[in-house]
Every structure is written in structure tokens, then in C-alpha cells.
Design an enzyme around this catalytic site. Structure first.
Site, mmCIF file in Angstrom:
data_model
loop_
_atom_site.group_PDB
_atom_site.id
_atom_site.type_symbol
_atom_site.label_atom_id
_atom_site.label_comp_id
_atom_site.label_asym_id
_atom_site.label_seq_id
_atom_site.Cartn_x
_atom_site.Cartn_y
_atom_site.Cartn_z
ATOM 1 N N THR A 13 -0.224 -5.830 1.172
ATOM 2 C CA THR A 13 0.696 -5.098 0.267
ATOM 3 C C THR A 13 -0.010 -4.335 -1.065
ATOM 4 O OG1 THR A 13 0.984 -7.088 -1.044
ATOM 5 C CG2 THR A 13 2.604 -6.606 0.758
ATOM 6 N N GLY A 14 -1.345 -4.467 -1.100
ATOM 7 C CA GLY A 14 -2.205 -4.047 -2.188
ATOM 8 C C GLY A 14 -2.339 -2.529 -1.648
ATOM 9 N N ALA A 15 -2.889 -1.887 -2.648
ATOM 10 C CA ALA A 15 -3.636 -0.532 -2.863
ATOM 11 C C ALA A 15 -4.588 -0.300 -1.535
ATOM 12 C CB ALA A 15 -4.483 -0.130 -4.017
ATOM 13 N N VAL A 16 -5.554 -1.291 -1.513
ATOM 14 C CA VAL A 16 -6.469 -1.104 -0.314
ATOM 15 C C VAL A 16 -5.869 -1.439 0.963
ATOM 16 C CG1 VAL A 16 -8.632 -1.807 0.507
ATOM 17 C CG2 VAL A 16 -8.541 -1.417 -1.906
ATOM 18 N N CYS A 130 -16.785 0.570 -4.148
ATOM 19 C CA CYS A 130 -16.173 1.912 -3.825
ATOM 20 C C CYS A 130 -17.107 3.061 -4.552
ATOM 21 C CB CYS A 130 -14.991 2.308 -4.397
ATOM 22 S SG CYS A 130 -14.647 1.412 -6.276
ATOM 23 N N GLN A 157 -14.247 7.181 -12.892
ATOM 24 C CA GLN A 157 -13.453 6.303 -11.952
ATOM 25 C C GLN A 157 -12.009 6.248 -12.048
ATOM 26 O OE1 GLN A 157 -17.274 3.325 -11.506
ATOM 27 N NE2 GLN A 157 -15.387 2.642 -10.543
ATOM 28 N N SER A 160 -6.817 3.925 -9.726
ATOM 29 C CA SER A 160 -6.428 3.110 -8.212
ATOM 30 C C SER A 160 -7.302 2.067 -7.935
ATOM 31 C CB SER A 160 -6.233 4.135 -7.165
ATOM 32 O OG SER A 160 -7.242 5.100 -6.846
ATOM 33 N N LYS A 221 -22.946 -4.106 -9.942
ATOM 34 C CA LYS A 221 -22.685 -4.049 -8.795
ATOM 35 C C LYS A 221 -23.246 -2.675 -8.090
ATOM 36 C CE LYS A 221 -17.997 -5.826 -9.114
ATOM 37 N NZ LYS A 221 -16.710 -5.388 -9.221
ATOM 38 N N ARG A 243 -13.846 4.617 -16.560
ATOM 39 C CA ARG A 243 -12.683 4.775 -16.290
ATOM 40 C C ARG A 243 -11.642 5.893 -16.904
ATOM 41 N NH1 ARG A 243 -11.410 2.130 -11.644
ATOM 42 N NH2 ARG A 243 -11.560 -0.006 -12.691
ATOM 43 N N HIS A 250 -12.820 9.180 -7.036
ATOM 44 C CA HIS A 250 -13.878 8.599 -8.103
ATOM 45 C C HIS A 250 -14.948 9.870 -8.165
ATOM 46 C CE1 HIS A 250 -12.361 4.660 -8.549
ATOM 47 N NE2 HIS A 250 -13.285 3.982 -7.958
HETATM 48 N N1 LIG Z 1 -8.818 -0.214 -5.092
HETATM 49 C C1 LIG Z 1 -9.914 0.035 -4.863
HETATM 50 O O1 LIG Z 1 -10.474 1.196 -4.873
HETATM 51 C C2 LIG Z 1 -11.147 -1.174 -4.297
HETATM 52 C C3 LIG Z 1 -12.039 -0.671 -3.537
HETATM 53 C C4 LIG Z 1 -12.888 -1.639 -3.150
HETATM 54 C C5 LIG Z 1 -12.643 -2.934 -3.136
HETATM 55 N N2 LIG Z 1 -11.636 -3.459 -3.805
HETATM 56 C C6 LIG Z 1 -11.545 -4.877 -3.720
HETATM 57 O O2 LIG Z 1 -10.273 -5.188 -3.069
HETATM 58 C C7 LIG Z 1 -9.230 -5.997 -3.402
HETATM 59 C C8 LIG Z 1 -8.025 -5.744 -3.595
HETATM 60 O O3 LIG Z 1 -7.899 -4.521 -4.283
HETATM 61 P P1 LIG Z 1 -6.538 -3.560 -4.528
HETATM 62 O O4 LIG Z 1 -6.887 -2.538 -5.567
HETATM 63 O O5 LIG Z 1 -5.831 -3.652 -3.098
HETATM 64 O O6 LIG Z 1 -5.644 -4.746 -5.422
HETATM 65 P P2 LIG Z 1 -4.037 -4.714 -5.476
HETATM 66 O O7 LIG Z 1 -3.300 -3.476 -5.092
HETATM 67 O O8 LIG Z 1 -3.603 -5.465 -6.786
HETATM 68 O O9 LIG Z 1 -3.613 -5.724 -4.204
HETATM 69 C C9 LIG Z 1 -3.831 -7.131 -4.013
HETATM 70 C C10 LIG Z 1 -3.518 -7.698 -2.843
HETATM 71 O O10 LIG Z 1 -4.009 -8.999 -2.739
HETATM 72 C C11 LIG Z 1 -2.841 -9.920 -2.327
HETATM 73 N N3 LIG Z 1 -2.795 -11.437 -3.189
HETATM 74 C C12 LIG Z 1 -3.114 -11.519 -4.316
HETATM 75 N N4 LIG Z 1 -3.207 -12.870 -4.406
HETATM 76 C C13 LIG Z 1 -3.145 -13.378 -3.290
HETATM 77 C C14 LIG Z 1 -3.394 -14.713 -2.644
HETATM 78 N N5 LIG Z 1 -3.554 -15.927 -3.396
HETATM 79 N N6 LIG Z 1 -3.626 -14.842 -1.354
HETATM 80 C C15 LIG Z 1 -3.372 -13.846 -0.632
HETATM 81 N N7 LIG Z 1 -3.082 -12.709 -0.997
HETATM 82 C C16 LIG Z 1 -2.989 -12.227 -2.225
HETATM 83 C C17 LIG Z 1 -1.625 -9.296 -2.997
HETATM 84 O O11 LIG Z 1 -0.377 -9.648 -2.207
HETATM 85 P P3 LIG Z 1 0.923 -9.940 -3.116
HETATM 86 O O12 LIG Z 1 1.576 -8.373 -3.107
HETATM 87 O O13 LIG Z 1 1.704 -10.773 -2.308
HETATM 88 O O14 LIG Z 1 0.837 -10.184 -4.565
HETATM 89 C C18 LIG Z 1 -1.792 -7.796 -2.532
HETATM 90 O O15 LIG Z 1 -1.555 -7.493 -1.125
HETATM 91 C C19 LIG Z 1 -10.029 -6.532 -4.951
HETATM 92 O O16 LIG Z 1 -11.009 -7.475 -4.689
HETATM 93 C C20 LIG Z 1 -10.628 -5.139 -5.279
HETATM 94 O O17 LIG Z 1 -11.889 -5.524 -5.916
HETATM 95 C C21 LIG Z 1 -10.421 -2.509 -4.283
#
Ligand SMILES: NC(=O)c1ccc[n+]([C@@H]2O[C@H](COP(=O)([O-])OP(=O)(O)OC[C@H]3O[C@@H](n4cnc5c(N)ncnc54)[C@H](OP(=O)(O)O)[C@@H]3O)[C@@H](O)[C@H]2O)c1
EC number: 1.2.1.11
Length: 345
Positions: A13-16, A130, A157, A160, A221, A243, A250
Site C-alpha cells: 500500500t506504500g509509495a514504493v 534511491c 530530493q 516521495s 548511505k 529535501r 531526485h
Molecule cells: N520512497 C522512496 O523513494 C524509497 C526508495 C527506496 C527505498 N525506500 C524504502 O522503502 C520502504 C518503504 O518506503 P515507502 O516510501 O513506500 O513508505 P510508505 O509509503 O510509508 O509505505 C510503507 C508501507 O509499509 C507497510 N508497513 C508499515 N508497517 C508495517 C508492518 N509492521 N508490517 C507490514 N507492513 C508494514 C505499510 O502498510 P500499511 O498501509 O498497512 O501501513 C505500507 O505499505 C522504506 O524502508 C524506505 O526507506 C523508499
């Protein structure tokens, strides 16, 4: 016939996670069965994929039974707990969080740079940060031809990169500004830190929290992951991560020093044919990459290439890419595709 795989998206459900769904469909990844995992908050809710509706399941160790590939993007603590459980059950984990990236036994892979490292995996492969991914895609072809001794980068950056809640915060703050209301900040620069500052109409010279040496974790990182991916432990790397109020994409101002003599035309020629790179550099026509134009696009765009005026081996580049695609979801799927091609899945 291509092998058909059972895939799980953790953090669907998250951004990624949302971009991973799009990429699997767009790239026609061979899926036999797919499951969508998230927190208990989302379990039981519906999620759309390829015009079908699926029920989200809670991410638990048992949810990984029968899974071939598990794409994790649910935060470091979720990966720490569940990635080994998924691997134990026979899944290959491709993890987007920073948790395993610097672990010596975990390959940290950008296929255009170090695809060969995939063969050394023990069930978990890490997808880099990223801003690091887009930078090394552009630097690797230069390094192959001319060597590389120094990288100094300043990033611009998008919000998102900090998830759906940060995108929402920028939107809300922009509305608050326009309505003349007080601007509320709860997420950026780092949710877990003491203070929060507005991102609307602002730039924040802090991404993630500070480490003891004065650099932030995001900067560390970029420094550590660049050396690991490029297999250049002695490379001089420094980063300042900032940011900016951009939703996606980015941008990076990068100064490099090469080891062998090179002209600006040499750098152009190398990048023109480099895998995953699009050269967008024609100052006579004001052509250079910008984040709003790269949103939704796969490549890493490079422009504003200049030879340094005081050091002939120094070059300046402007590198832009969609952080949710090449910086996250796309690179993860490309890792899975490469493993399939190399009979590692
Ligand atoms: N955004 C980027 O550009 C990017 C790039 C590379 C890596 N990342 C990494 O990828 C990860 C997610 O990033 P995001 O930007 O997609 O974050 P996000 O939009 O906040 O989404 C977080 C996701 O994790 C799920 N989640 C949270 N707590 C959980 C748990 N206890 N058990 C199972 N699922 C859980 C959430 O589900 P619910 O909806 O149920 O809360 C949601 O699907 C982070 O570690 C981030 O550092 C992000």
C-alpha cells in the site's frame, strides 16, 4: 517457456509498493500467483492489480510459504524481522530498505553496474538507496573508460522519497500557505527526530537523522553504498543531501574526478551509449533534465556536463531520475528479471 513465479509485495500500500505493482504489469513479469502484504491496519482491505481485486494480507512469517520472490518495501524493522523468515521458506528477497545493504553477505545491486554480484546471494538481495542508484548508473560507464577517484554530490530530493505521508504533508502545507493559515510540520526532515520544519516553500538540508560524524544517515548511505556497489572501497565520496518541495524525481549536482585524461566529448560519447542513461544536454536549446519531466520514466537522465575550469580531470554533471522507479521499484524488478535470466530464481 519462461518460468512463472509466485510473487509477494511487502508494503503493497506504500509509495514504493504501488510502483512495484505498476512495474510488474508494465514489464510483463511472469507471475503465476501474487500476494499483497502490509500491516495489520490494511489486512482485509481490497487492492487492485491488473484489473483484478485482491485482499491484502498481514505480513507474517507464514505468509511467505510458497513464495518465489518477495519484494520488500515496508521499512527496515519489517525487513529485519521478516526477510530472513521469507528466505528460510525458500523465497528470494529483494529488499528496498537500508537494513541489509551494508551486510557483507548481502549483494547490493544495480544491474547496470554489478549484476554479477547477484550470484553470491544467500536468499536476500538489497536494493540500494534511491539517490545512490541513479548516480552510479551514470558514473559506472565513465569509470569503466576513464577510472574514477572522487565523487562530490549535492542532492535535491523529492518528498516521495519519504513515503506517502510526506507527499501528503507537502500538499497540505501548500494549501495551508495559500489559505494564509499556519503551516503544520509533522514528518520532515525526519519523522523520528525532535524538530519538524515545513517543506512547502522551503529546502531542508537534512534527510534522515544525523550520525556522530556530522553527516546524516542518508549522506552516509550514498557514501558507503557507492563504494560497495562499484567495488571501489578507496573511492573518495562525500554527499550533502537536501529535501526540496518536489513530489517525485531526485536531482543531483555531481562533481567527479577521473583517473585518465578525458575530454568533455569523451564523456558525452560514453554516456550517449550507456545502458539505462539518457543524455539530455544541449544548452543552446536549454535542454537539461528536470524532475517534473522524468516522473514516470525509467531512465537516468544526465545533462549540464562541464569540464572543471581548474582541473582537467574534473567534470560536473546534473543527474535526474524518478526516485520511485529507477530509485526503487524498477531497480527491484530489474534485479528479479536479471536473476531469472541468469537462472538464479
Ligand atoms: N520512497 C522512496 O523513494 C524509497 C526508495 C527506496 C527505498 N525506500 C524504502 O522503502 C520502504 C518503504 O518506503 P515507502 O516510501 O513506500 O513508505 P510508505 O509509503 O510509508 O509505505 C510503507 C508501507 O509499509 C507497510 N508497513 C508499515 N508497517 C508495517 C508492518 N509492521 N508490517 C507490514 N507492513 C508494514 C505499510 O502498510 P500499511 O498501509 O498497512 O501501513 C505500507 O505499505 C522504506 O524502508 C524506505 O526507506 C523508499
Amino acid at each position: 517457456m519462461t518460468k512463472q513465479l509466485t510473487v509477494a509485495i511487502v508494503g503493497a500500500t506504500g509509495a514504493v509498493g504501488s510502483k512495484m505493482k505498476e512495474q510488474l504489469i508494465k514489464r510483463k513479469f511472469p507471475i503465476k500467483h501474487i500476494k499483497f502484504l502490509a500491516s495489520a491496519r490494511s489486512a482485509g482491505k481490497e487492492i487492485e492489480f491488473d484489473d483484478k481485486s485482491y485482499i491484502i494480507e498481514e505480513a507474517t512469517p507464514e505468509a511467505f510459504e510458497g513464495v518465489d520472490v518477495a519484494l520488500f518495501s515496508a521499512g527496515g524493522s519489517v525487513s529485519a524481522k521478516l526477510a530472513p523468515e521469507a528466505a528460510k521458506r525458500g523465497a528470494v528477497v529483494i529488499d528496498n530498505t537500508s537494513h541489509f545493504r551494508m551486510h557483507p553477505e548481502v549483494p547490493l545491486v544495480v544491474p547496470e553496474v554489478n549484476r554479477g554480484d547477484l550470484a553470491k546471494h544467500n536468499g536476500i538481495i538489497a536494493n540500494p538507496n534511491c539517490s545512490t542508484i541513479q548516480m552510479v548508473v551514470a558514473l559506472q560507464p565513465i569509470r569503466e573508460k576513464f577510472g574514477l577517484s572522487k565523487v562530490l554530490v549535492s542532492t535535491y530530493q523529492a518528498v516521495s522519497g519519504s513515503g506517502v505521508s510526506a507527499i501528503e504533508e507537502l500538499r497540505t502545507q501548500s494549501e495551508q500557505w495559500d489559505a494564509g493559515k499556519d503551516v503544520e510540520a509533522n514528518i520532515l526532515p525526519a519523522k523520528s527526530d525532535k524538530k519538524h520544519y515545513p517543506i512547502a516553500r522551503n529546502v531542508l538540508p537534512q534527510i534522515d537523522v544525523f550520525t556522530e560524524n556530522g553527516f546524516t544517515y542518508e549522506e552516509m548511505k550514498m557514501i558507503n553504498e557507492t563504494k560497495k556497489i562499484m567495488h571501489l572501497p578507496e573511492l573518495h565520496v562525500a554527499a550533502t543531501c537536501v529535501r526540496v518541495p518536489v513530489v517525485s524525481g531526485h536531482s543531483e549536482s555531481v562533481y567527479i574526478e577521473v583517473e585518465n585524461d578525458a575530454t568533455i566529448q569523451d564523456i558525452f560519447n560514453v554516456l550517449k551509449d550507456a545502458p539505462g542513461v539518457v543524455l539530455q544536454d544541449d544548452i543552446s536549446q536549454q535542454i537539461y533534465p528536470m524532475p517534473i519531466y522524468v516522473e514516470g520514466e525509467d531512465p537516468v537522465y544526465v545533462g549540464r556536463i562541464r569540464q572543471d575550469l581548474d582541473n582537467k580531470k574534473g567534470f560536473h554533471l546534473w543527474i535526474v531520475s524518478d526516485n520511485l522507479l529507477k530509485g526503487a521499484a524498477l531497480n527491484s524488478i530489474q534485479i528479479a528479471e536479471a536473476m531469472l535470466e541468469d537462472n538464479l530464481l
